[in-house]
Design a protein around this motif. Sequence first.
Motif, mmCIF file in Angstrom:
data_model
loop_
_atom_site.group_PDB
_atom_site.id
_atom_site.type_symbol
_atom_site.label_atom_id
_atom_site.label_comp_id
_atom_site.label_asym_id
_atom_site.label_seq_id
_atom_site.Cartn_x
_atom_site.Cartn_y
_atom_site.Cartn_z
ATOM 1 N N PRO A 117 -4.477 54.042 20.308
ATOM 2 C CA PRO A 117 -5.700 53.108 20.946
ATOM 3 C C PRO A 117 -6.774 53.529 22.019
ATOM 4 O O PRO A 117 -7.690 53.461 21.788
ATOM 5 C CB PRO A 117 -4.827 52.891 21.928
ATOM 6 N N ARG A 118 -6.468 54.903 21.792
ATOM 7 C CA ARG A 118 -7.753 55.757 22.027
ATOM 8 C C ARG A 118 -7.613 56.878 22.138
ATOM 9 O O ARG A 118 -6.803 57.199 21.369
ATOM 10 C CB ARG A 118 -7.078 55.877 23.772
ATOM 11 N N GLU B 234 -13.258 49.002 28.961
ATOM 12 C CA GLU B 234 -11.720 48.474 29.332
ATOM 13 C C GLU B 234 -11.255 48.516 30.317
ATOM 14 O O GLU B 234 -10.240 47.834 30.663
ATOM 15 C CB GLU B 234 -11.577 49.783 28.199
ATOM 16 N N GLN C 43 -0.573 52.719 30.530
ATOM 17 C CA GLN C 43 -0.536 52.567 29.057
ATOM 18 C C GLN C 43 0.981 53.212 28.539
ATOM 19 O O GLN C 43 1.296 52.694 27.838
ATOM 20 C CB GLN C 43 -2.061 52.751 28.342
#
Length: 561
Positions: free
Chosen positions: A111-112, A161, A204
């Motif tokens: 995701p990152r 984000e 997260q």
Amino acid sequence: MTRRTVYVNARVFTADEPAWAEAIAVDDGTILAVGTEPEVRAAVGGADPGGADVETVDLDGRLVLPGVIDAHTHLVMMGEALGRVGLTDARSLDEIRARLVAARAAAPDAPRVLGRGWLFDSVPGSAPTAAMLDEVLPDVPIYLDANDYHSCWVNSAALAELGITRDTPDPIGGRIGRDAEGEPDGMLYETAAQQYAWEHLAAQATDADRDAAVERTIAAYLATGVTGVVDMAFDELGLAAFRRAAERRGGTLPIRVVAHWFVANTGDASANLAQVARAASLADEVATPWLRIAGIKLVLDGVIDACTAAMRHPYVDGSNAEPIWPLEALEPVVAAADAAGLQVALHAIGDAASGIALDALEHAHAVNGDRDRRHRIEHLEFVDRADVARLARLGVVASMQPVHADPAIWANWAAMLGDERADRGFPWTEITDAGAVLAFSTDAPTAPHEALPNLYVAATRRSALDDSFPANHPEYAVPLADAVRHATRDAAYSCREEGSRGRLAPGLAADFAVIDRDPFELGDDALLEARVIRTVVAGRTAYRADARPTESTDRGARAAA
Ligand SMILES: [Zn+2]
């Protein structure tokens, strides 16, 4: 049944008196005797005339040091950093971008993209921007922690984000970097990095992520001879992760963890005191030889490299930084923690910040009277001479990081001050000459966690990263024996453990490291080549560099280290 072991044929540096010995006898996790081989064998026999099995370990003439105690570290962050793209040695924007692109190619579905350790002077104009990252990876959020962990560089996808726009206010004690038009430019400084980027990433991260980070940290420390650590920003998630790590092992850990509870300046006096109360209740609740809450941690200022440390005189560009904790907000918090018997650790890098820290500690002495206290100031990179004397008078521990004085990262530090102040950075010998206790640590992951290179910088003021740099004010170097004492005996003192570990002496914990070569004989340079080959915690071998079979437990059997 007790386990007894005698370690013989060693060069044992005790960090005690006498300084040297050749053998150690260990009885079930505790040192029974230190001395010559006949002396320690007599102690073993005398203590158990019935004659239990005694294991003998021949250390083959190797150097033994007390287990290093990293007196200031960040355990979960360190484990996370060990899992991120390393950028410290990427010395150009092209190299930084190439590593990020490669990391993305290797994990296209992540995701990152997370990186760490970049240096300001690796970026054109020392001015990183989101656009520099958008050019190569526009579609995935990128978060890059600076080497000193006081700022975070992000791209536009990350700003989106995080919901950061031109209308987002700066938090107390931090700043969102902005361009000439007022748009966020991709830099988040101090509490802006903490409260936006890191809190988002922490939200997260899963328990499994943190468990993996904790295990990476423990393994990395044991491999470098570290047997104890003091975490300087424990929080609920970190505590839960270490409790799980202990649960996985029936209540123990392979390394001894002492922690300071992070207390943020909320701007609200009662909310600040509520955090102290939480730390005090945890200190009662979490109190084992393996995991213990010792006190609180307060961050009074930032760092000199980013001009966020609070100075008595401005930086070379005329700027200065306000303290994150003004004295009037700090005094009640320090006094409450002191009254509760907690240790107070105050991050103070600039001379204005360390002055405030000492003012608040003097206030606590005045309102709470005489008591057994063990407060500490973290970093003390540029400190007023009069405050060095005040520190010693108040019995405050100077907690400092040799790796932060590495000549390879010194140029920007000195340039930000831009005057003769740069000649008095990290004045270790001035602090010990004044009579203060000096405890060494690494502040990992803001600097490498390895123990022996840290001792090298301490003993030489030379670079453990790049030997082309000249020594950085070698008049402040400490002799190797003293460097080891500051990293063991005095680091134990910094967490009130001087009566239980940090030296190799009878009655203390059997925590020690065996090194493959002896810098006391070969010279300080050998610290850069030396490797830890065995780490013993509470009498158990917690790490071995090789995979030889475990030694026999028969009386008289010998196994090489
Ligand atoms: Zn720190």
